[in-house]
Design a protein around this motif. Sequence first.
Motif, PDB file in Angstrom:
ATOM      1  N   GLY A  41       0.824  -1.199   0.000  1.00 56.74           N
ATOM      2  CA  GLY A  41       0.000   0.000   0.000  1.00 56.74           C
ATOM      3  C   GLY A  41       0.860   1.251   0.000  1.00 56.74           C
ATOM      4  O   GLY A  41       2.051   1.218   0.301  1.00 56.74           O
ATOM      5  N   ILE A  42       0.234   2.352  -0.356  1.00 57.29           N
ATOM      6  CA  ILE A  42       0.855   3.673  -0.263  1.00 57.29           C
ATOM      7  C   ILE A  42       0.543   4.209   1.122  1.00 57.29           C
ATOM      8  O   ILE A  42      -0.610   4.191   1.561  1.00 57.29           O
ATOM      9  N   VAL A  43       1.557   4.698   1.813  1.00 56.38           N
ATOM     10  CA  VAL A  43       1.397   5.108   3.207  1.00 56.38           C
ATOM     11  C   VAL A  43       1.603   6.615   3.356  1.00 56.38           C
ATOM     12  O   VAL A  43       2.585   7.173   2.854  1.00 56.38           O
ATOM     13  N   ASN A  44       0.674   7.251   4.042  1.00 65.19           N
ATOM     14  CA  ASN A  44       0.833   8.643   4.465  1.00 65.19           C
ATOM     15  C   ASN A  44       1.722   8.640   5.699  1.00 65.19           C
ATOM     16  O   ASN A  44       1.310   8.195   6.769  1.00 65.19           O
ATOM     17  N   LEU A  45       2.955   9.119   5.559  1.00 68.52           N
ATOM     18  CA  LEU A  45       3.915   9.056   6.656  1.00 68.52           C
ATOM     19  C   LEU A  45       3.658  10.102   7.734  1.00 68.52           C
ATOM     20  O   LEU A  45       4.248  10.018   8.816  1.00 68.52           O
ATOM     21  N   ARG A  46       2.818  11.050   7.473  1.00 64.52           N
ATOM     22  CA  ARG A  46       2.456  12.018   8.510  1.00 64.52           C
ATOM     23  C   ARG A  46       1.465  11.405   9.501  1.00 64.52           C
ATOM     24  O   ARG A  46       1.507  11.673  10.689  1.00 64.52           O
ATOM     25  N   LYS A  47       0.570  10.543   8.968  1.00 67.75           N
ATOM     26  CA  LYS A  47      -0.499   9.976   9.789  1.00 67.75           C
ATOM     27  C   LYS A  47      -0.317   8.492  10.082  1.00 67.75           C
ATOM     28  O   LYS A  47      -0.990   7.948  10.953  1.00 67.75           O
ATOM     29  N   GLY A  48       0.569   7.826   9.356  1.00 70.66           N
ATOM     30  CA  GLY A  48       0.729   6.386   9.532  1.00 70.66           C
ATOM     31  C   GLY A  48      -0.470   5.604   9.049  1.00 70.66           C
ATOM     32  O   GLY A  48      -0.811   4.565   9.609  1.00 70.66           O
ATOM     33  N   LYS A  49      -1.091   6.075   7.964  1.00 68.94           N
ATOM     34  CA  LYS A  49      -2.288   5.418   7.426  1.00 68.94           C
ATOM     35  C   LYS A  49      -2.121   5.171   5.941  1.00 68.94           C
ATOM     36  O   LYS A  49      -1.380   5.871   5.245  1.00 68.94           O
ATOM     37  N   LEU A  50      -2.839   4.149   5.455  1.00 71.97           N
ATOM     38  CA  LEU A  50      -2.806   3.857   4.035  1.00 71.97           C
ATOM     39  C   LEU A  50      -3.601   4.891   3.248  1.00 71.97           C
ATOM     40  O   LEU A  50      -4.639   5.383   3.710  1.00 71.97           O
ATOM     41  N   ILE A  51      -3.089   5.213   2.073  1.00 72.13           N
ATOM     42  CA  ILE A  51      -3.800   6.072   1.128  1.00 72.13           C
ATOM     43  C   ILE A  51      -4.434   5.145   0.093  1.00 72.13           C
ATOM     44  O   ILE A  51      -3.743   4.523  -0.707  1.00 72.13           O
ATOM     45  N   GLY A  52      -5.731   5.028   0.127  1.00 69.88           N
ATOM     46  CA  GLY A  52      -6.403   4.096  -0.769  1.00 69.88           C
ATOM     47  C   GLY A  52      -6.354   2.676  -0.222  1.00 69.88           C
ATOM     48  O   GLY A  52      -5.859   2.410   0.874  1.00 69.88           O
ATOM     49  N   GLU A  53      -6.855   1.750  -1.019  1.00 71.13           N
ATOM     50  CA  GLU A  53      -6.919   0.348  -0.614  1.00 71.13           C
ATOM     51  C   GLU A  53      -5.556  -0.324  -0.764  1.00 71.13           C
ATOM     52  O   GLU A  53      -4.776   0.023  -1.646  1.00 71.13           O
ATOM     53  N   ARG A  54      -5.282  -1.279   0.116  1.00 72.50           N
ATOM     54  CA  ARG A  54      -4.073  -2.074  -0.077  1.00 72.50           C
ATOM     55  C   ARG A  54      -4.312  -3.054  -1.218  1.00 72.50           C
ATOM     56  O   ARG A  54      -5.460  -3.387  -1.553  1.00 72.50           O
ATOM     57  N   PHE A  55      -3.235  -3.517  -1.823  1.00 73.35           N
ATOM     58  CA  PHE A  55      -3.308  -4.435  -2.956  1.00 73.35           C
ATOM     59  C   PHE A  55      -2.662  -5.750  -2.541  1.00 73.35           C
ATOM     60  O   PHE A  55      -1.519  -5.760  -2.073  1.00 73.35           O
ATOM     61  N   ARG A  56      -3.381  -6.849  -2.696  1.00 67.05           N
ATOM     62  CA  ARG A  56      -2.922  -8.152  -2.200  1.00 67.05           C
ATOM     63  C   ARG A  56      -2.929  -9.187  -3.305  1.00 67.05           C
ATOM     64  O   ARG A  56      -3.875  -9.262  -4.112  1.00 67.05           O
ATOM     65  N   ILE A  57      -1.886 -10.017  -3.325  1.00 68.00           N
ATOM     66  CA  ILE A  57      -1.782 -11.169  -4.228  1.00 68.00           C
ATOM     67  C   ILE A  57      -1.397 -12.374  -3.375  1.00 68.00           C
ATOM     68  O   ILE A  57      -0.525 -12.265  -2.507  1.00 68.00           O
ATOM     69  N   PRO A  58      -2.028 -13.531  -3.596  1.00 65.84           N
ATOM     70  CA  PRO A  58      -1.653 -14.717  -2.820  1.00 65.84           C
ATOM     71  C   PRO A  58      -0.165 -15.047  -2.975  1.00 65.84           C
ATOM     72  O   PRO A  58       0.406 -14.880  -4.048  1.00 65.84           O
ATOM     73  N   THR A  59       0.431 -15.500  -1.892  1.00 67.16           N
ATOM     74  CA  THR A  59       1.838 -15.902  -1.922  1.00 67.16           C
ATOM     75  C   THR A  59       1.999 -17.116  -2.829  1.00 67.16           C
ATOM     76  O   THR A  59       1.247 -18.084  -2.694  1.00 67.16           O
ATOM     77  N   PRO A  60       2.944 -17.079  -3.771  1.00 66.60           N
ATOM     78  CA  PRO A  60       3.114 -18.216  -4.687  1.00 66.60           C
ATOM     79  C   PRO A  60       3.566 -19.467  -3.949  1.00 66.60           C
ATOM     80  O   PRO A  60       4.168 -19.393  -2.878  1.00 66.60           O
ATOM     81  N   LYS A  61       3.279 -20.608  -4.528  1.00 66.48           N
ATOM     82  CA  LYS A  61       3.692 -21.896  -3.958  1.00 66.48           C
ATOM     83  C   LYS A  61       4.424 -22.688  -5.031  1.00 66.48           C
ATOM     84  O   LYS A  61       3.842 -22.954  -6.081  1.00 66.48           O
ATOM     85  N   PRO A  62       5.688 -23.016  -4.818  1.00 61.42           N
ATOM     86  CA  PRO A  62       6.487 -22.682  -3.632  1.00 61.42           C
ATOM     87  C   PRO A  62       6.890 -21.208  -3.635  1.00 61.42           C
ATOM     88  O   PRO A  62       7.026 -20.604  -4.702  1.00 61.42           O
ATOM     89  N   ALA A  63       7.087 -20.673  -2.443  1.00 58.10           N
ATOM     90  CA  ALA A  63       7.404 -19.253  -2.291  1.00 58.10           C
ATOM     91  C   ALA A  63       8.914 -19.034  -2.376  1.00 58.10           C
ATOM     92  O   ALA A  63       9.566 -18.602  -1.417  1.00 58.10           O
ATOM     93  N   THR A  64       9.472 -19.356  -3.542  1.00 59.90           N
ATOM     94  CA  THR A  64      10.908 -19.171  -3.750  1.00 59.90           C
ATOM     95  C   THR A  64      11.218 -17.679  -3.884  1.00 59.90           C
ATOM     96  O   THR A  64      10.329 -16.872  -4.185  1.00 59.90           O
ATOM     97  N   PRO A  65      12.461 -17.292  -3.676  1.00 61.60           N
ATOM     98  CA  PRO A  65      12.804 -15.872  -3.801  1.00 61.60           C
ATOM     99  C   PRO A  65      12.398 -15.272  -5.150  1.00 61.60           C
ATOM    100  O   PRO A  65      11.836 -14.169  -5.189  1.00 61.60           O
ATOM    101  N   GLN A  66      12.664 -15.964  -6.253  1.00 61.31           N
ATOM    102  CA  GLN A  66      12.340 -15.405  -7.563  1.00 61.31           C
ATOM    103  C   GLN A  66      10.839 -15.255  -7.749  1.00 61.31           C
ATOM    104  O   GLN A  66      10.360 -14.244  -8.284  1.00 61.31           O
ATOM    105  N   ALA A  67      10.069 -16.254  -7.300  1.00 65.84           N
ATOM    106  CA  ALA A  67       8.609 -16.184  -7.433  1.00 65.84           C
ATOM    107  C   ALA A  67       8.045 -15.041  -6.607  1.00 65.84           C
ATOM    108  O   ALA A  67       7.155 -14.294  -7.054  1.00 65.84           O
ATOM    109  N   VAL A  68       8.544 -14.873  -5.387  1.00 67.35           N
ATOM    110  CA  VAL A  68       8.076 -13.789  -4.519  1.00 67.35           C
ATOM    111  C   VAL A  68       8.486 -12.432  -5.101  1.00 67.35           C
ATOM    112  O   VAL A  68       7.711 -11.469  -5.071  1.00 67.35           O
ATOM    113  N   ALA A  69       9.695 -12.343  -5.641  1.00 64.52           N
ATOM    114  CA  ALA A  69      10.163 -11.086  -6.230  1.00 64.52           C
ATOM    115  C   ALA A  69       9.264 -10.647  -7.378  1.00 64.52           C
ATOM    116  O   ALA A  69       9.000  -9.443  -7.553  1.00 64.52           O
TER     117      ALA A  69
END
Length: 287
Positions: A41-69
């Motif tokens: 997410g984009i964070v407002n550093l003055r308030k410590g709050k997200l700007i807009g909705e967070r964006f989520r993707i399921p963790t890949p399986k297997p969660a290798t470094p390249q897949a996560v990157a």
Amino acid sequence: MTKPDQTSPAAESLGPASATLPELPKRAIGIDVGGTGIKGGIVNLRKGKLIGERFRIPTPKPATPQAVAEVIATILEELLQREKAPAEQELAVGVTFPGIVIDNVVLSAANIDDSWLECDAAALLKHLPGHVSTMNDADAAGLAEARYGAGANREGTVMMITLGTGIGSALVHDGVLVPNSELGHLEFEGVVAETKVSAAARERADMPWDEYGETLRRYLRHVERIQPTGLFIIGGGISKRSEDFLPQVTGLRAEVVPAALQNNAGIVGAALYAAEQARLAETRPQR
């Protein structure tokens, strides 16, 4: 207060509490890598709050470094397309991992794929735009809670304990993070603490809430003897049910409270840490 001389060797060890740290940008990006999902997410550093909705993707399986990157890159690309994304010239991106992270190298893999051991996360993510910093996920959550949440404006030592698949811990003193405390791996009553006190352990044992609260009380007393603190902040998804078990957590010297930022704490803390590290890089003398 007299500011330290930036030409002295001490200037190389400046931290976020230093009066010489320049003002942070208004916004930064945080990305939190978890066992089931990777969210950013984009964070407002003055308030410590997200700007807009967070964006989520399921963790890949297997969660290798390249897949996560690849997932991290996709999330960052999405966030940078948003109207209120940070400007490219001041872009700071924080990324968390569920393991010990020292100098951007992942040194433990208790709750992630073993292929992460000794992975240089900075090299893995060097293709990403902006100033990228990496850190432990519980440290990110604890830093966010200490600056913006349940520990805001508290002097002295604040400790966050995250209860999930395992146990994460974060230690913050006067607003400055002491990274990689890993107190979930302490020996406790003959076993590794997280195998008995984590939220997953409670579910496996089908433990009643009052019994779980008593177990947590004993664990926190054990932690308190090893590392005294003025405040325990209890995080993780289980903190939403804090009224079911925290009433049993009594008799400690420290105050015990639920986390305020809940599931966004990791994103907020990662963004804050990255912004501070970017400013520190500008402040330290060039070699």
